[in-house]
Design a protein around this motif. Structure first.
Motif, mmCIF file in Angstrom:
data_model
loop_
_atom_site.group_PDB
_atom_site.id
_atom_site.type_symbol
_atom_site.label_atom_id
_atom_site.label_comp_id
_atom_site.label_asym_id
_atom_site.label_seq_id
_atom_site.Cartn_x
_atom_site.Cartn_y
_atom_site.Cartn_z
ATOM 1 N N ILE A 47 18.476 8.123 -3.477
ATOM 2 C CA ILE A 47 17.812 7.526 -2.397
ATOM 3 C C ILE A 47 17.031 6.344 -2.885
ATOM 4 C CG2 ILE A 47 15.905 7.678 -0.587
ATOM 5 C CD1 ILE A 47 16.835 10.448 0.133
ATOM 6 N N GLN A 48 17.057 4.996 -2.474
ATOM 7 C CA GLN A 48 16.265 3.986 -2.726
ATOM 8 C C GLN A 48 14.907 3.793 -2.072
ATOM 9 O OE1 GLN A 48 17.442 1.297 -4.877
ATOM 10 N NE2 GLN A 48 19.058 2.689 -5.401
ATOM 11 N N VAL A 49 13.858 3.912 -3.007
ATOM 12 C CA VAL A 49 12.498 3.932 -2.581
ATOM 13 C C VAL A 49 11.636 2.772 -2.840
ATOM 14 C CG1 VAL A 49 12.422 6.434 -2.289
ATOM 15 C CG2 VAL A 49 11.798 5.250 -4.372
ATOM 16 N N LEU A 50 10.328 2.383 -2.647
ATOM 17 C CA LEU A 50 9.612 1.272 -2.902
ATOM 18 C C LEU A 50 8.747 1.736 -3.985
ATOM 19 C CD1 LEU A 50 9.160 -0.548 0.194
ATOM 20 C CD2 LEU A 50 10.827 -0.953 -1.555
ATOM 21 N N ARG A 51 8.447 1.093 -5.162
ATOM 22 C CA ARG A 51 7.435 1.398 -5.958
ATOM 23 C C ARG A 51 6.751 0.100 -6.346
ATOM 24 N NH1 ARG A 51 9.863 3.089 -12.190
ATOM 25 N NH2 ARG A 51 10.814 1.001 -12.472
ATOM 26 N N VAL A 52 5.511 0.594 -6.941
ATOM 27 C CA VAL A 52 4.686 -0.878 -7.559
ATOM 28 C C VAL A 52 5.356 -1.417 -8.763
ATOM 29 C CG1 VAL A 52 2.347 -1.473 -8.319
ATOM 30 C CG2 VAL A 52 2.570 0.304 -6.562
ATOM 31 N N ASN A 53 5.407 -2.701 -8.932
ATOM 32 C CA ASN A 53 5.811 -3.504 -10.034
ATOM 33 C C ASN A 53 4.723 -4.586 -10.313
ATOM 34 O OD1 ASN A 53 7.507 -4.574 -11.967
ATOM 35 N ND2 ASN A 53 8.614 -6.003 -10.644
ATOM 36 N N GLN A 54 3.772 -4.272 -10.865
ATOM 37 C CA GLN A 54 2.515 -5.108 -11.148
ATOM 38 C C GLN A 54 1.939 -4.685 -12.152
ATOM 39 O OE1 GLN A 54 1.957 -8.009 -9.745
ATOM 40 N NE2 GLN A 54 -0.085 -8.469 -10.719
ATOM 41 N N LYS A 55 1.919 -5.433 -13.288
ATOM 42 C CA LYS A 55 1.089 -4.907 -14.468
ATOM 43 C C LYS A 55 -0.422 -4.794 -14.069
ATOM 44 C CE LYS A 55 0.526 -6.171 -19.360
ATOM 45 N NZ LYS A 55 0.745 -7.443 -20.232
ATOM 46 N N GLY A 56 -0.908 -3.697 -14.478
ATOM 47 C CA GLY A 56 -2.374 -3.451 -14.285
ATOM 48 C C GLY A 56 -2.405 -2.548 -12.895
ATOM 49 N N TYR A 96 -2.232 -3.974 3.665
ATOM 50 C CA TYR A 96 -3.465 -3.804 2.838
ATOM 51 C C TYR A 96 -3.494 -2.628 2.210
ATOM 52 C CZ TYR A 96 -5.575 -7.763 5.394
ATOM 53 O OH TYR A 96 -5.874 -8.963 6.031
ATOM 54 N N THR A 97 -3.542 -2.515 0.841
ATOM 55 C CA THR A 97 -3.798 -1.325 0.122
ATOM 56 C C THR A 97 -5.070 -0.676 0.365
ATOM 57 O OG1 THR A 97 -4.537 -2.292 -1.835
ATOM 58 C CG2 THR A 97 -2.200 -2.048 -1.863
ATOM 59 N N THR A 98 -4.970 0.700 0.774
ATOM 60 C CA THR A 98 -6.240 1.506 0.980
ATOM 61 C C THR A 98 -6.957 1.868 -0.274
ATOM 62 O OG1 THR A 98 -4.890 3.480 1.061
ATOM 63 C CG2 THR A 98 -5.144 2.235 3.101
ATOM 64 N N TYR A 99 -6.180 1.842 -1.490
ATOM 65 C CA TYR A 99 -6.884 2.156 -2.463
ATOM 66 C C TYR A 99 -5.876 1.753 -3.806
ATOM 67 C CZ TYR A 99 -3.978 6.498 -2.181
ATOM 68 O OH TYR A 99 -2.826 7.194 -1.970
ATOM 69 N N TYR A 100 -6.583 1.880 -5.107
ATOM 70 C CA TYR A 100 -5.839 1.294 -6.207
ATOM 71 C C TYR A 100 -4.537 1.922 -6.263
ATOM 72 C CZ TYR A 100 -4.833 0.763 -11.152
ATOM 73 O OH TYR A 100 -4.170 0.554 -12.326
ATOM 74 N N LEU A 101 -3.531 1.234 -6.595
ATOM 75 C CA LEU A 101 -2.217 1.746 -6.912
ATOM 76 C C LEU A 101 -1.686 1.367 -8.341
ATOM 77 C CD1 LEU A 101 -0.567 0.711 -3.678
ATOM 78 C CD2 LEU A 101 -1.520 2.831 -4.120
ATOM 79 N N ARG A 102 -1.441 2.462 -9.032
ATOM 80 C CA ARG A 102 -0.779 2.236 -10.506
ATOM 81 C C ARG A 102 0.386 1.740 -10.539
ATOM 82 N NH1 ARG A 102 -2.268 5.636 -14.995
ATOM 83 N NH2 ARG A 102 -3.325 7.228 -13.361
ATOM 84 N N ASP A 103 0.619 0.884 -11.586
ATOM 85 C CA ASP A 103 1.977 0.310 -11.790
ATOM 86 C C ASP A 103 3.076 1.239 -12.181
ATOM 87 O OD1 ASP A 103 3.943 -1.639 -12.516
ATOM 88 O OD2 ASP A 103 3.312 -1.901 -14.328
ATOM 89 N N GLY A 104 4.150 1.189 -11.291
ATOM 90 C CA GLY A 104 5.092 2.132 -11.631
ATOM 91 C C GLY A 104 5.191 3.411 -10.696
ATOM 92 N N SER A 105 4.177 3.303 -9.524
ATOM 93 C CA SER A 105 4.007 4.579 -9.152
ATOM 94 C C SER A 105 4.647 4.092 -7.637
ATOM 95 C CB SER A 105 2.767 4.758 -8.503
ATOM 96 O OG SER A 105 1.917 3.592 -8.031
ATOM 97 N N ILE A 106 5.186 5.548 -7.036
ATOM 98 C CA ILE A 106 6.032 5.255 -5.831
ATOM 99 C C ILE A 106 4.966 5.016 -4.602
ATOM 100 C CG2 ILE A 106 7.476 6.308 -4.293
ATOM 101 C CD1 ILE A 106 8.774 7.836 -6.526
#
Length: 296
Positions: A47-56, A96-106
């Motif tokens: 299944i194709q999902v979305l994940r964070v792709n942002q350094k830091g 808007y992000t509700t809290y910090y999101l780690r790079d590479g996390s779904i």
């Protein structure tokens, strides 16, 4: 030929063991083949999902952009209903992000919001009759790094008045010391008042600084907390106090008195909501930084 002399031949025990070993091996091979076949089937059923792709990573309250996310394949067994699918991309952009999101996390649905989270949300919970007072504060003289948003404090004010023969007062909390025709008088300005927030040297909310740190991942939080910039950002230069109309009027009567000074003491934290309690290593880091500053 005398057939009576021929000995009967019994089955060889080693042959029986070899036969069982072969059968067991066949079972293992068939079982392994079945497991591998199903694993290959599951690996293809993705299944194709979305994940964070942002350094830091992405900070809290940030607007999510298309370049900060990417599609990612996971096997169907790993998928949960709260994950955001690749087809949801148009709907999540500019949220808007509700809290910090780690790079590479779904990405999960509860990590995003259509409305920007409120800053200083306690202001919206303030009762209609309550007011906020900004009071200058020297952290080295009154509580140091101990005082934090949520604490209750008591404030005394000392000022000078001219000495007169009939000078008297009914205030049992007042104290006197005569000097050169004047009397030094001390009154309790606020018996108990809540520190709702504190402002640092840049007039930024220290409450919001704490909130931002709490939203970080544990490793990132430790890194930020040990930085000199963070420790400077939580040094208060002013207090925001929640008081009634009567309390604020009392302060207004004393604020312009000549040669006046204020004494701040911290009251018990029982039944108080102290944000620093959620950061057990914070006080140690702050104390260490203050010791370095004082030794310079």
């Amino acid at each position: 030929m005398d057939l009576s002399k021929i000995k009967s031949v019994s089955p060889n025990r080693n042959m029986f063991k070899k036969t069982m070993a072969v059968l067991f091996s066949l079972v293992v091979i068939v079982g392994s083949f079945y497991v591998i076949t199903n694993a290959n089937k599951d690996a293809k059923d993705t299944i194709q999902v979305l994940r964070v792709n942002q350094k830091g990573g992405i900070s809290a309250y940030a607007v999510l952009t298309e370049k900060e996310v990417e599609t990612y394949s996971i096997i169907k067994k790993e998928y949960t209903k709260d994950m955001l699918l690749a087809e949801d991309l148009p709907d999540v952009i500019n949220q808007y992000t509700t809290y910090y999101l780690r790079d590479g996390s779904i990405l999960y649905r509860d990590q995003l919001s259509e409305e920007r989270p409120l800053k200083n949300e306690w202001l919206y919970q303030l009762e209609e009759k309550q007011e906020l007072l900004t009071l200058p504060y020297n952290y080295l003289e009154a509580g140091g790094d101990i005082l934090t948003p949520g604490d209750r404090i008591r404030i005394r004010v000392t000022y000078e008045v001219e000495t007169t023969p009939s000078a008297s007062t009914g205030n049992p909390n007042a104290m006197y010391q005569s000097s050169k025709g004047t009397t030094s008088k001390t009154d309790i300005l606020f018996d108990s008042i809540v520190v709702k927030d504190m402002l640092n040297a840049n007039s930024h909310s220290i409450y919001e600084v704490y909130k931002e740190v709490l939203k970080l991942s544990e490793d990132k939080r430790q890194e930020v907390m040990k930085s000199e910039d963070f420790l400077k950002s939580i040094q208060p230069r002013a207090l925001l106090l929640e008081g009634s109309k009567e309390q604020i009027n009392t302060y207004a009567r004393y604020v312009n008195l000549e040669n006046s000074s204020i004494l701040i003491t911290i009251l018990s934290r029982q039944n108080s909501e102290i944000i620093v309690d959620q950061l057990p290593t914070l006080q140690k880091e702050v104390e260490s930084w203050l010791e370095k500053q004082n030794s310079r």
